[in-house]
Design an enzyme around this catalytic site. Structure first.
Site, PDB file in Angstrom:
ATOM      1  N   ASP A  97       0.850  -1.192   0.000  1.00 53.14           N
ATOM      2  CA  ASP A  97       0.000   0.000   0.000  1.00 53.14           C
ATOM      3  C   ASP A  97       0.887   1.245   0.000  1.00 53.14           C
ATOM      4  OD1 ASP A  97      -3.216   0.503   0.978  1.00 53.14           O
ATOM      5  OD2 ASP A  97      -1.822   2.190   1.087  1.00 53.14           O
ATOM      6  N   ASN A 113     -12.879  -3.437   2.642  1.00 57.84           N
ATOM      7  CA  ASN A 113     -13.819  -2.326   2.785  1.00 57.84           C
ATOM      8  C   ASN A 113     -14.816  -2.360   1.631  1.00 57.84           C
ATOM      9  OD1 ASN A 113     -12.527  -1.217   5.083  1.00 57.84           O
ATOM     10  ND2 ASN A 113     -10.988  -0.262   3.771  1.00 57.84           N
ATOM     11  N   HIS A 164     -10.472  -5.483  -3.121  1.00 55.98           N
ATOM     12  CA  HIS A 164      -9.122  -5.752  -2.624  1.00 55.98           C
ATOM     13  C   HIS A 164      -9.172  -6.087  -1.149  1.00 55.98           C
ATOM     14  CE1 HIS A 164      -9.905  -1.429  -2.326  1.00 55.98           C
ATOM     15  NE2 HIS A 164      -9.175  -1.435  -1.224  1.00 55.98           N
ATOM     16  N   HIS A 194      -6.992  -5.923   2.339  1.00 55.20           N
ATOM     17  CA  HIS A 194      -5.848  -5.320   3.026  1.00 55.20           C
ATOM     18  C   HIS A 194      -5.259  -6.355   3.984  1.00 55.20           C
ATOM     19  CE1 HIS A 194      -6.876  -0.942   2.271  1.00 55.20           C
ATOM     20  NE2 HIS A 194      -8.048  -1.491   2.040  1.00 55.20           N
TER      21      HIS A 194
END
Ligand code: 5GP
Length: 114
Positions: A30, A87, A100, A102
């Protein structure tokens, strides 16, 4: 993958620190890490949000989690632990509309859901 910033990373149009790739997914660090380890695991199929995941893509989600767990084991922090987060839409703070996962690790993480 759809035309998001992650699509540009997949097509090597913009740089990223790619840590894993296979036929189905790509993983990269990230750009704004929220923990000492912060890696994004992204399916290559165009899926904007978790709401858009289809039943015939269930295996893909499993592959995403398995790739994250394998990375944790390879990097040596699996036993200490890590967090996987997806999310979905605005209340969760999703900003990139390509599904995606995390992976957060490298230190004790704050508990809670706020
Ligand atoms: P979301 O908020 O949608 O769940 O997560 C999107 C994530 O993508 C954020 O953590 C953000 O820092 C990361 N991100 C946004 N743009 C880029 C980029 O250009 N490169 C990389 N490596 N990460 C990005």
């Amino acid at each position: 993958m759809n035309d998001t910033i992650f699509g540009k990373i997949l097509r090597r149009e913009i740089p990223a620190d790619i840590v894993y790739e296979d036929d189905d997914l790509i993983a990269f660090k990230d750009i704004s890490p929220q923990a000492p380890v912060h890696v994004l695991f992204v399916p290559k199929a165009p899926i904007a949000t978790l709401n858009d995941l289809q039943p015939n893509q269930a295996e893909l989600l499993g592959k995403l989690f398995l790739a994250a767990a394998a990375y944790a084991k390879r990097q040596g922090f699996a036993d200490n632990g890590y967090r996987c987060v997806i999310n979905c839409n605005s209340h969760a703070g999703q900003t990139v509309f390509q599904l995606h996962l995390h992976l957060l690790a490298g230190a004790p993480l704050r508990s809670g859901f706020g």
